[in-house]
Design a protein around this motif. Sequence first.
Motif, mmCIF file in Angstrom:
data_model
loop_
_atom_site.group_PDB
_atom_site.id
_atom_site.type_symbol
_atom_site.label_atom_id
_atom_site.label_comp_id
_atom_site.label_asym_id
_atom_site.label_seq_id
_atom_site.Cartn_x
_atom_site.Cartn_y
_atom_site.Cartn_z
ATOM 1 N N THR A 276 -50.187 -21.978 0.170
ATOM 2 C CA THR A 276 -50.721 -22.807 -0.507
ATOM 3 C C THR A 276 -49.769 -24.073 -0.893
ATOM 4 O O THR A 276 -50.158 -25.219 -0.337
ATOM 5 C CB THR A 276 -51.403 -22.465 -1.959
ATOM 6 O OG1 THR A 276 -52.095 -21.518 -1.667
ATOM 7 C CG2 THR A 276 -51.829 -23.495 -2.534
ATOM 8 N N LEU A 277 -48.656 -23.657 -1.323
ATOM 9 C CA LEU A 277 -47.658 -24.650 -1.502
ATOM 10 C C LEU A 277 -47.342 -25.258 -0.259
ATOM 11 O O LEU A 277 -47.075 -26.553 -0.074
ATOM 12 C CB LEU A 277 -46.377 -23.984 -2.339
ATOM 13 C CG LEU A 277 -46.775 -23.684 -3.799
ATOM 14 C CD1 LEU A 277 -45.436 -23.126 -4.240
ATOM 15 C CD2 LEU A 277 -46.898 -24.847 -4.473
ATOM 16 N N GLU B 25 -51.084 -28.113 -8.766
ATOM 17 C CA GLU B 25 -51.207 -29.338 -7.916
ATOM 18 C C GLU B 25 -51.750 -29.169 -6.769
ATOM 19 O O GLU B 25 -52.641 -29.731 -6.086
ATOM 20 C CB GLU B 25 -49.696 -30.210 -7.875
ATOM 21 C CG GLU B 25 -49.622 -30.669 -9.468
ATOM 22 C CD GLU B 25 -50.412 -31.809 -10.155
ATOM 23 O OE1 GLU B 25 -50.929 -32.522 -9.421
ATOM 24 O OE2 GLU B 25 -50.918 -31.509 -11.442
ATOM 25 N N ALA B 26 -51.066 -28.295 -5.961
ATOM 26 C CA ALA B 26 -51.376 -27.767 -4.662
ATOM 27 C C ALA B 26 -52.592 -27.320 -4.138
ATOM 28 O O ALA B 26 -53.566 -27.765 -3.639
ATOM 29 C CB ALA B 26 -50.484 -26.913 -3.874
ATOM 30 N N ARG B 27 -53.320 -26.446 -5.376
ATOM 31 C CA ARG B 27 -54.693 -26.063 -5.090
ATOM 32 C C ARG B 27 -55.702 -27.151 -5.320
ATOM 33 O O ARG B 27 -56.696 -27.293 -4.662
ATOM 34 C CB ARG B 27 -54.971 -24.865 -6.265
ATOM 35 C CG ARG B 27 -54.363 -23.774 -5.863
ATOM 36 C CD ARG B 27 -54.592 -22.482 -6.865
ATOM 37 N NE ARG B 27 -54.045 -21.527 -6.291
ATOM 38 C CZ ARG B 27 -53.241 -20.409 -7.226
ATOM 39 N NH1 ARG B 27 -53.262 -20.735 -8.289
ATOM 40 N NH2 ARG B 27 -52.657 -19.292 -6.575
ATOM 41 N N ALA C 38 -49.920 -27.575 1.156
ATOM 42 C CA ALA C 38 -49.894 -28.960 0.297
ATOM 43 C C ALA C 38 -48.920 -29.744 0.767
ATOM 44 O O ALA C 38 -48.988 -31.043 1.050
ATOM 45 C CB ALA C 38 -49.881 -28.683 -1.071
ATOM 46 N N GLN C 39 -47.710 -29.315 0.952
ATOM 47 C CA GLN C 39 -46.504 -30.113 1.378
ATOM 48 C C GLN C 39 -46.783 -30.605 2.692
ATOM 49 O O GLN C 39 -46.408 -31.854 2.743
ATOM 50 C CB GLN C 39 -45.218 -29.216 1.361
ATOM 51 C CG GLN C 39 -44.173 -29.744 1.841
ATOM 52 C CD GLN C 39 -42.763 -29.029 1.470
ATOM 53 O OE1 GLN C 39 -42.565 -28.309 0.347
ATOM 54 N NE2 GLN C 39 -41.877 -28.928 2.621
ATOM 55 N N GLY D 246 -46.745 -26.649 -9.647
ATOM 56 C CA GLY D 246 -46.788 -26.996 -8.132
ATOM 57 C C GLY D 246 -48.007 -26.406 -7.482
ATOM 58 O O GLY D 246 -48.743 -26.840 -6.897
ATOM 59 N N LEU E 15 -46.013 -32.621 -6.163
ATOM 60 C CA LEU E 15 -46.173 -31.184 -6.369
ATOM 61 C C LEU E 15 -45.559 -30.637 -7.888
ATOM 62 O O LEU E 15 -46.272 -29.937 -8.542
ATOM 63 C CB LEU E 15 -45.918 -30.141 -5.383
ATOM 64 C CG LEU E 15 -46.725 -30.420 -4.098
ATOM 65 C CD1 LEU E 15 -46.165 -29.558 -2.905
ATOM 66 C CD2 LEU E 15 -48.041 -30.019 -4.407
ATOM 67 N N LEU F 107 -55.547 -29.447 -2.172
ATOM 68 C CA LEU F 107 -56.078 -28.980 -0.867
ATOM 69 C C LEU F 107 -57.686 -28.936 -1.130
ATOM 70 O O LEU F 107 -58.397 -29.238 -0.241
ATOM 71 C CB LEU F 107 -55.618 -27.441 -0.764
ATOM 72 C CG LEU F 107 -53.960 -27.429 -0.355
ATOM 73 C CD1 LEU F 107 -53.507 -25.820 -0.121
ATOM 74 C CD2 LEU F 107 -53.825 -28.300 1.138
#
Length: 156
Positions: free
Chosen positions: A36-37, A144-146, A40-41, A141, A105, A149
């Motif tokens: 997931t991280l 934020e990533a979830r 997102a990155q 992070g 993130l 996405l």
Amino acid sequence: MSRRTRRALAALCLAAWVTGCGGPREPAVSLSPDDTLKAAQVLLTDRCLTRQGLTPPRPGGPPASTAVDHALFGTGRAELTLELPSGHVVGQHTDGCLAAAERRLYGDQRRWFRAVTLVNNLKSRAPREERAAYRELRAHGLTEARALLSASYNHH
């Protein structure tokens, strides 16, 4: 990016294409926290490069140009540095798309750099406060990533 991450991202893209754009839906694929991280990155760095008129690099694709490398990783002398107990110095830029993605993130790039560098290099010997900072910033992070996405998925 690992083969597993690429497969997960491909499956996510396929799920979006197959289900169409009828409205918000949960992705058919569930990613691990690490994936997931990473996803997102990649999304953030791709957007950053694209805004600059550059083509994001892809595994198995042509090598990235110098312009893409500079836009992605930053230029000049590394603004963030940390000397490990071994004497090895680790550095990172605060400019570039990757730095911008980390700020988005994790919130505090400098604190994230220190925590992740120490935890990844020293493992359980990393100072307790750095391990705690790593867990706190990584959890931030991941949240934020979830959200990123999910918003990106629901806009397609």
